[in-house]
Design an enzyme around this catalytic site. Structure first.
Site, PDB file in Angstrom:
ATOM      1  N   GLN A   1      42.948 -41.149 -42.272  1.00  0.00           N
ATOM      2  CA  GLN A   1      41.523 -40.832 -42.235  1.00  0.00           C
ATOM      3  C   GLN A   1      41.305 -39.414 -41.712  1.00  0.00           C
ATOM      4  OE1 GLN A   1      40.296 -44.049 -39.570  1.00  0.00           O
ATOM      5  NE2 GLN A   1      39.147 -44.950 -41.240  1.00  0.00           N
TER       6      GLN A   1
ATOM      7  N   HIS B   1      30.910 -42.005 -34.592  1.00  0.00           N
ATOM      8  CA  HIS B   1      32.102 -42.104 -35.446  1.00  0.00           C
ATOM      9  C   HIS B   1      31.776 -41.388 -36.754  1.00  0.00           C
ATOM     10  CE1 HIS B   1      33.527 -45.820 -33.147  1.00  0.00           C
ATOM     11  NE2 HIS B   1      32.252 -45.717 -32.796  1.00  0.00           N
TER      12      HIS B   1
ATOM     13  N   CYS C   1      39.358 -45.099 -33.238  1.00  0.00           N
ATOM     14  CA  CYS C   1      38.322 -44.913 -32.217  1.00  0.00           C
ATOM     15  C   CYS C   1      38.742 -45.314 -30.802  1.00  0.00           C
ATOM     16  CB  CYS C   1      37.022 -45.587 -32.640  1.00  0.00           C
ATOM     17  SG  CYS C   1      37.174 -47.019 -33.694  1.00  0.00           S
TER      18      CYS C   1
ATOM     19  N   ARG D   1      46.270 -51.363 -42.304  1.00  0.00           N
ATOM     20  CA  ARG D   1      45.506 -52.603 -42.399  1.00  0.00           C
ATOM     21  C   ARG D   1      46.216 -53.536 -43.372  1.00  0.00           C
ATOM     22  NH1 ARG D   1      39.281 -50.150 -42.524  1.00  0.00           N
ATOM     23  NH2 ARG D   1      39.519 -48.958 -40.596  1.00  0.00           N
TER      24      ARG D   1
ATOM     25  N   HIS E   1      35.310 -38.324 -33.675  1.00  0.00           N
ATOM     26  CA  HIS E   1      34.385 -38.986 -32.765  1.00  0.00           C
ATOM     27  C   HIS E   1      33.738 -37.940 -31.883  1.00  0.00           C
ATOM     28  CE1 HIS E   1      37.144 -42.187 -34.017  1.00  0.00           C
ATOM     29  NE2 HIS E   1      36.045 -42.919 -34.003  1.00  0.00           N
TER      30      HIS E   1
ATOM     31  N   ASP F   1      39.304 -38.515 -39.524  1.00  0.00           N
ATOM     32  CA  ASP F   1      38.491 -39.259 -38.573  1.00  0.00           C
ATOM     33  C   ASP F   1      38.026 -38.359 -37.438  1.00  0.00           C
ATOM     34  OD1 ASP F   1      37.234 -41.463 -37.666  1.00  0.00           O
ATOM     35  OD2 ASP F   1      39.029 -42.521 -36.984  1.00  0.00           O
TER      36      ASP F   1
ATOM     37  N   LYS G   1      25.012 -47.243 -39.450  1.00  0.00           N
ATOM     38  CA  LYS G   1      25.738 -46.079 -39.980  1.00  0.00           C
ATOM     39  C   LYS G   1      25.001 -45.478 -41.164  1.00  0.00           C
ATOM     40  CE  LYS G   1      28.804 -49.081 -42.706  1.00  0.00           C
ATOM     41  NZ  LYS G   1      30.195 -49.379 -43.109  1.00  0.00           N
TER      42      LYS G   1
END
Length: 663
Positions: free
Chosen positions: A402, A536, A355, A384, A406, A404, A490
């Protein structure tokens, strides 16, 4: 007198000292026997705890399965701890909560760590305790009383925890049995009335593992004993059958049989994708790319390593620092201690999420209100530093990618964007045969942003799901207090797989915090700069975990469009080799991933081998098929075979191998 209001609206006046058990008995002997606990003004309490004033009362029975299971599992954990101390004097107790399908308890053994060979004896002792039907008595103690008790008994872990409890606060303990020698544990409760209220045939101890005291690897290593607990033997048997089925579907086992991937110590927590596995990965990547392109998103790629000050500014540094891989910028010597960001050393970090990088792309150039919504997506590789003990196959790794995205949008666009995402996620999950439930995770205690921001964000997500027609019992709609991210509430999608397990995968979060912290803005219609709202969103969550879920959901029998090898042409006799090659060429020409098996082996051997590898279609050819231009099609999982012309077989496989249409 206290006024106690029952669910039907009737009111009973009772004297102080009356308990929910007394009211159950007054209503009737059947209810007195069935009542396990009580909800008093919505709070789950012991059935024998006296009322403290006027109250709303709902009696809890086995029909209230969620509450009843939690109570039973909590009791099983306490009974486990009592049994262990009976059998192994000198063992110290720590904590033992209920879990989603059972319970566990952490112990500090006196002589040696526990092993699975100890479990049968512990189970037998637990059944003895259940058979004694010991009353579970709630008592209120002071902090100092607890410290003195635990210190006197040599319970150093309990004493340590008691010393950290607030001064002057009254704390609860539960006593199993009566008298000074009764077994005791510090616990908020509630519990069932006695140990005999749980079914002695409805639990099983399952395994033993190590666990650090308070989850910190710097602390003592404890022995954790796990168990599964239910309300009756039928539920236990059904659960054990599910576990047996889950073991057959284990993605690590199937991944090896299908030659998809492996993990090894040299890259602990990261996946080595084999050619077969990477075919699945790429097929999913292509599928998701088509899905997000159709939804108006634009794909980007951002750096793996970013300056640590960027993570400080975003707020992630304080939340994820211990789980981030940090490296110095052109500094050969790394100090073990000291600040991670200082004037002397410039620190960089492998990104744990995408992000902040997407905000940096948004900030390039001036954005107008006419540019919004701006939908950015990335198949972004993240790292991570998960603890070794938490890693589990593809389900939890240190390096993952991901799907992912946005969405930067105006206030008036939020509900429409979230509603569109709900509908996109619905199509995607249905393409893979999943049912799902939607949850709204609300503000956590530790969070950024104002109350007004959180009120607005939660209301927008809720409104979008309502408009999408998904805030219903059919979709398992539920709100989860305190489970949002530190920067945003979320929506969560919880998939249900073929054997009833649930997996939380997709999310969308409505965030006003990061655009503020990272100074993102656009020029609004009034000519002034305004903050965009940042949504997100992810559907798969991570490719690694989603592939693991798919393997287990389908038990390795992936749909033809996802299968690494979509068809094998196998010969019965060598006279059919040339025809088998011709069949394979025709299939390759129309895009089918096909192999030939021309080995001098019996056809039954070939069938078994390709079934283990989970090849969805086996085309068997012999001399007769070569002469007639046909194939014998064996579909994975079916008993027989079907004779088809070659053209019919090609058309059928093309249809099966075509990915779902996301237009």
């Amino acid at each position: 007198m206290f006024r106690i209001t029952l669910p039907d609206g009737s009111v009973r006046e009772v004297a102080p000292g009356t308990t929910p058990a007394d009211i159950a008995a007054a209503i009737g002997p059947g209810l007195a026997k069935a009542a396990l606990a009580a909800r008093v003004d919505g709070e789950l309490r012991d059935i024998g705890r006296p009322f403290e004033g006027d109250a709303q009362l709902a009696l809890v029975t086995a029909k209230d399965e969620k509450d009843a299971l939690e109570l039973a599992r909590h009791d099983f954990a306490h009974i486990l701890a009592e049994a262990v101390q009976n059998l192994f004097p000198g063992t110290q107790i720590t904590f033992g909560p209920a879990t989603d399908d059972g319970f566990y308890y952490d112990f500090a053994p006196k002589d040696r760590p526990f092993t699975e060979e100890d479990l049968p004896a512990i189970e037998a002792e637990m059944r003895k305790i259940i058979g004694k039907n010991e009353p579970l008595i709630r008592e209120v103690w002071s902090r100092q009383q607890l410290i003195d008790r635990w210190t006197r008994q040599g319970e150093t872990f309990k004493a340590e925890w008691a010393r950290e409890l607030p001064e002057g606060e009254e704390l609860t303990v539960y006593r199993a049995g009566k008298g000074e020698d009764a077994w005791l544990d510090m616990c908020r409760g509630p519990h069932l009335a006695s140990t005999g209220k749980v079914d002695p045939n409805a639990f099983k101890l399952t395994r033993v593992s190590g666990a650090y005291w308070r989850g910190d690897q710097k602390n003592a290593m404890l022995s954790r004993i796990y168990g599964t607990g239910w309300l009756n033997k039928k539920q236990l048997d059904e659960h054990m059958m599910r576990l047996e089925e889950a073991a057959k579907r284990d993605h690590r086992k199937l991944g090896q049989e299908m030659d998809l991937f492996h993990l090894q110590q040299e890259a602990h927590g990261s996946v080595f994708w084999h050619p077969n596995g990477y075919v699945i990965y790429r097929a999913l990547e292509d599928y998701m790319r088509r899905a997000v392109n159709a939804a108006g998103s634009r794909e980007v790629k951002t750096p793996q390593v970013m300056d640590a000050r960027q993570w400080e500014q975003s707020g992630h540094w304080g939340k994820y620092r211990e789980n981030m891989f940090v490296i110095p910028d052109e500094t050969p010597n790394i100090e073990d201690e000291g600040p991670m960001v200082s004037e002397d050393v410039q620190w960089m970090a492998l990104k744990p999420m995408n992000c902040p990088a997407h905000i940096l792309i948004f900030k390039q150039g001036i954005k107008s209100y006419r540019d919004l919504p701006l939908r950015l997506v990335e198949n972004g590789c993240c790292h991570r530093n998960e603890p070794h003990g938490a890693l589990h196959g593809l389900m939890r790794v240190r390096q993952f990618t991901q799907d992912d995205g946005h969405i930067f949008c105006r206030e008036d666009q939020i509900v429409d964007e979230v509603q569109d995402f709900c509908q996109l996620a619905d199509r995607v999950y249905k393409d893979f045969g999943f049912t799902y439930s939607i949850k709204l995770a609300l503000r956590p205690e530790n969070r950024f942003g104002t109350e007004e921001m959180w009120d607005q964000a939660e209301a927008e997500l809720r409104d979008a799901v309502v408009r999408a027609g998904m805030a219903t019992e059919e979709y398992g709609w539920e709100e989860l207090p305190g489970e949002g991210a530190f920067y945003a509430p979320k929506l969560e999608w919880h998939l249900t797989d073929a054997i009833g397990r649930t997996w939380q995968v997709g999310t969308i979060q409505s965030d006003r915090v990061l655009p503020e912290r990272l100074d993102a803005s656009y020029v609004a219609e009034d000519g002034e700069r305004h903050r965009p709202v940042m949504l997100h969103r992810a559907i798969f969550g991570s490719y690694e975990r989603f592939i693991g879920i798919l393997i287990e959901h389908f038990a390795g029998k992936l749909p033809t469009w996802l299968a690494p090898t979509q068809a094998v042409v196998a010969t019965i006799v060598s006279d059919a080799d040339d025809y088998a090659k011709e069949v394979a060429r025709k299939l390759q020409a129309v895009g089918i991933r096909v192999e030939t098996d021309l080995r001098n082996e019996k056809i039954n051997y070939k069938v078994r081998e390709h079934s283990v590898a989970k090849v969805p279609n086996l085309l068997v050819v012999g001399k007769r098929e070569a002469e007639e231009g046909t194939v014998a099609l064996r579909v994975l999982g079916s008993q027989g075979q079907q004779m088809l012309s070659l053209d019919e077989a090609v058309a059928r496989l093309v249809a099966e191998a075509t990915p779902p249409d996301l237009a």
